[in-house]
Design a protein around this motif. Structure first.
Motif, PDB file in Angstrom:
ATOM      1  N   HIS A  13       0.822  -1.217   0.000  1.00 48.21           N
ATOM      2  CA  HIS A  13       0.000   0.000   0.000  1.00 48.21           C
ATOM      3  C   HIS A  13       0.855   1.266   0.000  1.00 48.21           C
ATOM      4  O   HIS A  13       0.323   2.366   0.017  1.00 48.21           O
ATOM      5  N   LEU A  14       2.165   1.113   0.042  1.00 46.82           N
ATOM      6  CA  LEU A  14       3.043   2.292   0.092  1.00 46.82           C
ATOM      7  C   LEU A  14       3.815   2.438  -1.218  1.00 46.82           C
ATOM      8  O   LEU A  14       3.972   1.474  -1.972  1.00 46.82           O
ATOM      9  N   GLN A  35       8.617   5.649   6.674  1.00 41.73           N
ATOM     10  CA  GLN A  35       8.794   4.325   7.279  1.00 41.73           C
ATOM     11  C   GLN A  35      10.199   4.209   7.887  1.00 41.73           C
ATOM     12  O   GLN A  35      10.371   3.696   8.995  1.00 41.73           O
ATOM     13  N   LYS A  86      10.370   5.931  11.214  1.00 39.17           N
ATOM     14  CA  LYS A  86       9.706   5.191  12.299  1.00 39.17           C
ATOM     15  C   LYS A  86      10.602   4.052  12.805  1.00 39.17           C
ATOM     16  O   LYS A  86      10.757   3.839  14.005  1.00 39.17           O
ATOM     17  N   VAL A  87      11.176   3.317  11.846  1.00 36.85           N
ATOM     18  CA  VAL A  87      12.037   2.193  12.243  1.00 36.85           C
ATOM     19  C   VAL A  87      13.279   2.729  12.976  1.00 36.85           C
ATOM     20  O   VAL A  87      13.704   2.179  14.001  1.00 36.85           O
ATOM     21  N   ALA A 115      12.538   3.631  16.537  1.00 41.51           N
ATOM     22  CA  ALA A 115      12.384   2.426  17.372  1.00 41.51           C
ATOM     23  C   ALA A 115      13.757   1.827  17.692  1.00 41.51           C
ATOM     24  O   ALA A 115      14.007   1.382  18.820  1.00 41.51           O
ATOM     25  N   LEU A 116      14.649   1.831  16.711  1.00 37.51           N
ATOM     26  CA  LEU A 116      15.988   1.278  16.962  1.00 37.51           C
ATOM     27  C   LEU A 116      16.770   2.146  17.940  1.00 37.51           C
ATOM     28  O   LEU A 116      17.485   1.634  18.805  1.00 37.51           O
ATOM     29  N   LEU A 125       5.768  -3.131  19.475  1.00 37.55           N
ATOM     30  CA  LEU A 125       6.130  -3.399  18.070  1.00 37.55           C
ATOM     31  C   LEU A 125       6.167  -4.895  17.780  1.00 37.55           C
ATOM     32  O   LEU A 125       5.821  -5.342  16.690  1.00 37.55           O
ATOM     33  N   VAL A 168       4.501 -10.617  10.043  1.00 38.68           N
ATOM     34  CA  VAL A 168       5.743 -10.575   9.260  1.00 38.68           C
ATOM     35  C   VAL A 168       6.521 -11.875   9.487  1.00 38.68           C
ATOM     36  O   VAL A 168       6.772 -12.261  10.629  1.00 38.68           O
ATOM     37  N   ASN A 201      12.320 -12.016   7.369  1.00 36.87           N
ATOM     38  CA  ASN A 201      12.435 -10.639   6.874  1.00 36.87           C
ATOM     39  C   ASN A 201      13.228  -9.730   7.813  1.00 36.87           C
ATOM     40  O   ASN A 201      13.853  -8.778   7.374  1.00 36.87           O
ATOM     41  N   PHE A 202      13.188 -10.049   9.097  1.00 39.43           N
ATOM     42  CA  PHE A 202      13.977  -9.252  10.041  1.00 39.43           C
ATOM     43  C   PHE A 202      15.466  -9.501   9.805  1.00 39.43           C
ATOM     44  O   PHE A 202      16.288  -8.603   9.931  1.00 39.43           O
ATOM     45  N   VAL A 237      17.448  -7.566  18.749  1.00 39.52           N
ATOM     46  CA  VAL A 237      16.206  -6.871  18.376  1.00 39.52           C
ATOM     47  C   VAL A 237      15.299  -7.856  17.627  1.00 39.52           C
ATOM     48  O   VAL A 237      14.111  -7.979  17.929  1.00 39.52           O
ATOM     49  N   MET A 293      11.545  -9.167  18.446  1.00 40.46           N
ATOM     50  CA  MET A 293      10.441  -8.872  17.514  1.00 40.46           C
ATOM     51  C   MET A 293       9.697 -10.131  17.076  1.00 40.46           C
ATOM     52  O   MET A 293       8.512 -10.080  16.786  1.00 40.46           O
TER      53      MET A 293
HETATM   54 NI1  HNI Z   1       8.201  -2.651  10.816  1.00 39.07          NI
HETATM   55  C1  HNI Z   1       5.482  -0.549  10.807  1.00 39.07           C
HETATM   56  C2  HNI Z   1       9.585  -0.860  13.420  1.00 39.07           C
HETATM   57  C3  HNI Z   1      11.059  -4.551  10.630  1.00 39.07           C
HETATM   58  C4  HNI Z   1       6.866  -4.423   8.201  1.00 39.07           C
HETATM   59  N1  HNI Z   1       7.647  -1.004  11.889  1.00 39.07           N
HETATM   60  C5  HNI Z   1       6.496  -0.278  11.728  1.00 39.07           C
HETATM   61  C6  HNI Z   1       6.486   0.812  12.668  1.00 39.07           C
HETATM   62  C7  HNI Z   1       7.645   0.732  13.390  1.00 39.07           C
HETATM   63  C8  HNI Z   1       8.373  -0.430  12.905  1.00 39.07           C
HETATM   64  C9  HNI Z   1       8.101   1.648  14.511  1.00 39.07           C
HETATM   65  C10 HNI Z   1       5.373   1.852  12.835  1.00 39.07           C
HETATM   66  C11 HNI Z   1       4.416   1.346  13.886  1.00 39.07           C
HETATM   67  C12 HNI Z   1       3.253   2.265  14.119  1.00 39.07           C
HETATM   68  O1  HNI Z   1       2.911   3.059  13.234  1.00 39.07           O
HETATM   69  O2  HNI Z   1       2.667   2.166  15.209  1.00 39.07           O
HETATM   70  N2  HNI Z   1       9.981  -2.698  11.822  1.00 39.07           N
HETATM   71  C13 HNI Z   1      10.332  -1.917  12.904  1.00 39.07           C
HETATM   72  C14 HNI Z   1      11.626  -2.348  13.388  1.00 39.07           C
HETATM   73  C15 HNI Z   1      12.031  -3.367  12.598  1.00 39.07           C
HETATM   74  C16 HNI Z   1      10.995  -3.593  11.612  1.00 39.07           C
HETATM   75  C17 HNI Z   1      12.326  -1.715  14.582  1.00 39.07           C
HETATM   76  C18 HNI Z   1      13.265  -4.193  12.614  1.00 39.07           C
HETATM   77  C19 HNI Z   1      14.233  -4.088  13.430  1.00 39.07           C
HETATM   78  N3  HNI Z   1       8.837  -4.203   9.644  1.00 39.07           N
HETATM   79  C20 HNI Z   1      10.048  -4.818   9.715  1.00 39.07           C
HETATM   80  C21 HNI Z   1      10.152  -5.822   8.676  1.00 39.07           C
HETATM   81  C22 HNI Z   1       8.967  -5.799   7.982  1.00 39.07           C
HETATM   82  C23 HNI Z   1       8.139  -4.769   8.595  1.00 39.07           C
HETATM   83  C24 HNI Z   1      11.358  -6.705   8.462  1.00 39.07           C
HETATM   84  C25 HNI Z   1       8.540  -6.609   6.805  1.00 39.07           C
HETATM   85  C26 HNI Z   1       9.364  -6.957   5.831  1.00 39.07           C
HETATM   86  N4  HNI Z   1       6.482  -2.526   9.718  1.00 39.07           N
HETATM   87  C27 HNI Z   1       6.134  -3.348   8.689  1.00 39.07           C
HETATM   88  C28 HNI Z   1       4.856  -2.923   8.149  1.00 39.07           C
HETATM   89  C29 HNI Z   1       4.461  -1.800   8.892  1.00 39.07           C
HETATM   90  C30 HNI Z   1       5.508  -1.579   9.890  1.00 39.07           C
HETATM   91  C31 HNI Z   1       4.103  -3.583   6.997  1.00 39.07           C
HETATM   92  C32 HNI Z   1       3.184  -0.943   8.703  1.00 39.07           C
HETATM   93  C33 HNI Z   1       3.487   0.070   7.611  1.00 39.07           C
HETATM   94  C34 HNI Z   1       2.296   0.998   7.359  1.00 39.07           C
HETATM   95  O3  HNI Z   1       2.459   2.217   7.474  1.00 39.07           O
HETATM   96  O4  HNI Z   1       1.226   0.513   7.038  1.00 39.07           O
END
Ligand code: HNI
Length: 142
Positions: A46-47, A59, A62-63, A66-67, A84, A94, A98-99, A133, A137
């Motif tokens: 969707h992105l 995105q 956000k990640v 969190a890190l 998370l 997930v 993928n992590f 991490v 997760m």
């Molecule tokens: Ni991830 C949303 C953190 C790995 C798929 N992810 C988030 C959000 C954070 C986050 C923060 C936002 C949450 C919110 O809005 O409340 N993701 C992390 C972290 C890691 C990680 C810290 C790894 C260390 N995410 C991954 C991986 C995948 C993944 C490996 C898939 C391949 N994450 C998602 C998806 C969303 C998401 C899908 C929602 C996206 C959206 O906006 O709809």
């Protein structure tokens, strides 16, 4: 096994050095992940995943945040990441692999930007941090 004092120091020093660039490099690592491991893209259908797009930057930020929180709470990663973990395992479902793909790409990205800092000790420390991490997760998965 928990990170040793030396490993923690390496990770926190790198994070300090990155300062405001954590989001930039996390975004780059995501872009690399989507290209190197295209199956990761299915979760983000969707992105707009074009490198440099607003969606991918948002995105990445956000990640990154969190890190950074995880680095600040190395003593309590489960506490730092519990919401998370629930989101990724229960709601987003997930696949754990993928992590590993993302962690691998983040390690490569950071090593490219900080070649002088990436001694084998730094590599092992960041790898261990990302593995911890990841295990948090995925700890409620399946
Ligand atoms: Ni991830 C949303 C953190 C790995 C798929 N992810 C988030 C959000 C954070 C986050 C923060 C936002 C949450 C919110 O809005 O409340 N993701 C992390 C972290 C890691 C990680 C810290 C790894 C260390 N995410 C991954 C991986 C995948 C993944 C490996 C898939 C391949 N994450 C998602 C998806 C969303 C998401 C899908 C929602 C996206 C959206 O906006 O709809």
């Amino acid at each position: 096994m928990a990170l040793s004092a030396r490993e923690r120091e390496a990770v926190t020093a790198l994070w300090r050095k990155m300062g405001n660039n954590v989001g930039v490099y996390t975004t780059e690592a995501l872009e690399r992940t989507f290209i190197a491991f295209p199956t990761t893209k299915i979760y983000f259908h969707h992105l707009n995943l074009t490198p440099g797009s607003k969606d991918i930057k948002a995105q990445g930020k956000k990640v990154a945040d969190a890190l950074t929180q995880a680095v600040d709470q190395l003593d309590d990663l489960p506490g730092a990441l519990s919401e998370l973990r629930d989101l990724h395992s229960h709601k987003l479902k997930v696949d754990p692999i993928n992590f590993q793909h993302f962690g691998h790409c983040l390690l490569v990205t950071l090593a490219r930007h900080y070649p002088g800092d990436f001694s084998p000790v730094m590599q092992a420390s960041v790898d261990k941090f990302l593995s911890h991490v990841t295990s948090v997760m995925i700890s409620k998965c399946c």
